[in-house]
Scaffold this motif. Structure first.
Motif, PDB file in Angstrom:
ATOM      1  N   LYS A 147       0.867  -1.283   0.067  1.00 49.04           N
ATOM      2  CA  LYS A 147       0.064  -0.110  -0.093  1.00 49.04           C
ATOM      3  C   LYS A 147       0.876   1.289  -0.084  1.00 49.04           C
ATOM      4  O   LYS A 147       0.613   2.156  -0.875  1.00 49.04           O
ATOM      5  N   THR A 148       1.627   1.448   0.929  1.00 50.69           N
ATOM      6  CA  THR A 148       2.557   2.472   1.053  1.00 50.69           C
ATOM      7  C   THR A 148       3.680   2.480  -0.202  1.00 50.69           C
ATOM      8  O   THR A 148       3.873   3.762  -0.772  1.00 50.69           O
ATOM      9  N   GLN A 149       4.090   1.325  -0.708  1.00 50.52           N
ATOM     10  CA  GLN A 149       4.675   1.270  -1.718  1.00 50.52           C
ATOM     11  C   GLN A 149       4.185   2.059  -3.207  1.00 50.52           C
ATOM     12  O   GLN A 149       4.819   2.896  -4.110  1.00 50.52           O
ATOM     13  N   THR A 176      -0.197   9.067   8.310  1.00 51.46           N
ATOM     14  CA  THR A 176      -0.711   8.804   9.626  1.00 51.46           C
ATOM     15  C   THR A 176      -0.078   7.458  10.291  1.00 51.46           C
ATOM     16  O   THR A 176      -0.196   7.260  11.432  1.00 51.46           O
ATOM     17  N   GLU A 177       1.005   6.915   9.511  1.00 46.78           N
ATOM     18  CA  GLU A 177       1.722   5.837  10.408  1.00 46.78           C
ATOM     19  C   GLU A 177       3.223   6.176  10.349  1.00 46.78           C
ATOM     20  O   GLU A 177       3.933   5.158  10.702  1.00 46.78           O
ATOM     21  N   HIS A 178       3.438   7.261   9.818  1.00 49.46           N
ATOM     22  CA  HIS A 178       4.787   7.668  10.064  1.00 49.46           C
ATOM     23  C   HIS A 178       5.863   6.807   9.038  1.00 49.46           C
ATOM     24  O   HIS A 178       7.041   6.130   9.489  1.00 49.46           O
ATOM     25  N   THR A 179       5.413   6.060   7.826  1.00 48.34           N
ATOM     26  CA  THR A 179       6.179   5.456   6.928  1.00 48.34           C
ATOM     27  C   THR A 179       6.529   6.035   5.675  1.00 48.34           C
ATOM     28  O   THR A 179       6.926   5.477   4.873  1.00 48.34           O
ATOM     29  N   PHE A 180       6.267   7.307   5.587  1.00 44.47           N
ATOM     30  CA  PHE A 180       6.903   8.279   4.400  1.00 44.47           C
ATOM     31  C   PHE A 180       8.288   8.202   4.087  1.00 44.47           C
ATOM     32  O   PHE A 180       8.939   8.433   5.317  1.00 44.47           O
ATOM     33  N   ILE A 237      -3.575   9.909   1.344  1.00 46.56           N
ATOM     34  CA  ILE A 237      -3.642   9.638   2.947  1.00 46.56           C
ATOM     35  C   ILE A 237      -3.352   8.187   3.282  1.00 46.56           C
ATOM     36  O   ILE A 237      -4.038   7.067   2.716  1.00 46.56           O
ATOM     37  N   ASP A 238      -2.109   8.048   3.780  1.00 48.54           N
ATOM     38  CA  ASP A 238      -1.780   6.499   4.131  1.00 48.54           C
ATOM     39  C   ASP A 238      -1.536   6.581   5.590  1.00 48.54           C
ATOM     40  O   ASP A 238      -0.670   7.038   6.219  1.00 48.54           O
ATOM     41  N   SER A 239      -2.540   6.079   6.303  1.00 45.52           N
ATOM     42  CA  SER A 239      -3.870   5.267   5.889  1.00 45.52           C
ATOM     43  C   SER A 239      -4.946   5.973   6.795  1.00 45.52           C
ATOM     44  O   SER A 239      -4.802   6.675   7.464  1.00 45.52           O
TER      45      SER A 239
END
Ligand code: GTP
Ligand code: MG
Length: 351
Positions: A147-149, A176-180, A237-239
């Motif tokens: 999803k983030t990829q 929202t998940e600090h994965t950027f 928006i992730d996620s």
């Protein structure tokens, strides 16, 4: 109107073809512009103070006023029932000529919508060309399913020229998940031979800390999209649900959660239409190990299911292979394809 961000850096032998399509695109955007600024209300007797108060609440256009319910307008400073009725009446008069259109006009308008490439031709085909403007596309699936990829890949592809005279645009990313990860963006930019600093400069990033903050950020997004009209093309928006799941727990709070979620989704839909941008959201799945059926279901219930225009389920395949299944679309059949996660982002599985 559009600043042709990345396109400026890519002037190659395709320059002529691209500049032709740029002109065509600008014409379309000018012709179909729905940005009737609320400043024109001044000519209809609405005071500057009232206009500024509307703007403070994220309402910047006539369409924005029409999209806002009367009860929401009562929350705005200086707006009583009488003033709201008069405002609604004025906006109705202003937009009288374009309140309805023929199905042929709708058809023409739909053909002009830009579509953003996912990085995989197979996945683009599944989506009827890519992630579409003026609608909400949702991908959901378990951890590590891509999803983030996919979000990162879209951050880059959205900046590149595409079909229908699309010349690329800027991106807003709410994390929202600090994965950027900017590093991931750099390697995706490298795949497409783009200048990595320009790619990073064209992405506006915000970290959301709770579901209320997520909603507040949308107010800022509305202002940004208005200030730089036509420049931004994608909001990610992730996620969408991560913070709602933390902030509202248990059955007792589910009604409240769904109510707030519904308001946010409605806001997103309106933003996508008002500013002609694509909205891409990621979502998690339920973790109910007792009932395996539930464990593959996206969270957010019916509210999210109805609000997302297009829904895609992602699952893991062998190694870096992932499977995308189109589950819900107004005009595409259910089908599935495979794609690959690579250092250059989402790509096709090679034979
Ligand atoms: P959650 O946010 O945890 O729900 O997962 P997600 O669906 O967002 O997963 P994500 O998109 O972050 O995908 C993670 C997968 O991508 C892992 O299997 C990583 O190994 C893979 N991945 C991340 N970076 C790279 C990379 O540079 N190259 C390759 N080939 N794979 C990568
Ligand atoms: Mg993720």
């Amino acid at each position: 109107m559009n600043n042709g961000i990345i396109a400026q850096k890519q002037e190659t032998s395709t320059e002529v073809a691209e500049s032709e399509s740029v002109t065509e695109c600008e014409e379309i955007e000018d012709e179909e512009s729905c940005f009737q600024e609320i400043e024109i209300l001044l000519e209809h007797g609405i005071s500057l103070a009232d206009i500024n108060n509307l703007k403070k609440n994220g309402i910047n256009t006539i369409k924005g006023v029409q999209m806002c319910m009367r009860k929401k307008l009562t929350e705005i400073e200086g707006f009583n029932k009488e003033k709201i009725e008069s405002l609604k009446e004025i906006c109705c008069q202003i937009s009288l000529s374009n309140a309805f259109m023929t199905a042929s006009e709708v058809s023409f308008q739909r053909k002009q919508l830009f579509k953003l490439s996912t990085g995989s031709k197979a996945l683009d085909k599944l989506l009827g060309g890519g992630v579409e403007a003026m609608s909400i596309t949702e991908v959901f699936g378990e951890f590590r399913c891509g999803k983030t990829q996919l979000s990162h890949t879209l951050c880059v592809t959205a900046q590149m020229p595409g079909p229908n005279g699309y010349i690329g645009g800027k991106v807003i990313f709410i994390d929202t998940e600090h994965t950027f990860r900017p590093n991931r963006l750099k390697s995706i930019a490298e795949r497409y031979h783009l200048d990595e600093n320009t790619v990073l400069d064209n992405i506006l990033y915000a970290r959301a800390y709770n579901s209320e903050h997520q909603s507040e950020l949308l107010n800022i997004v509305g202002c940004k999209l208005h200030e730089e009209a036509g420049v931004f093309k994608l909001l990610i928006i992730d996620s969408i649900m991560a913070l709602f799941r933390v902030d509202y727990s248990g059955r007792g709070e589910i009604f409240d959660r769904q109510h707030k979620l519904g308001q946010m989704m409605s806001r997103l839909q309106k933003i996508s239409e008002e500013y002609n941008i694509a909205i891409f959201i990621t979502n998690q799945i339920a973790s109910d190990f007792k009932s395996p059926d539930l464990a593959t279901r996206p969270v957010g219930g019916n509210i999210l299911a109805h609000a997302s225009t297009t829904r895609i389920a992602l699952t893991k395949g062998e190694g870096a292979i992932r499977i995308a299944k189109l589950l819900d679309s107004p005009d595409l059949e259910e089908a599935e394809v495979q794609f690959l996660i690579t250092s250059g982002g989402i790509d096709d599985v090679k034979d």
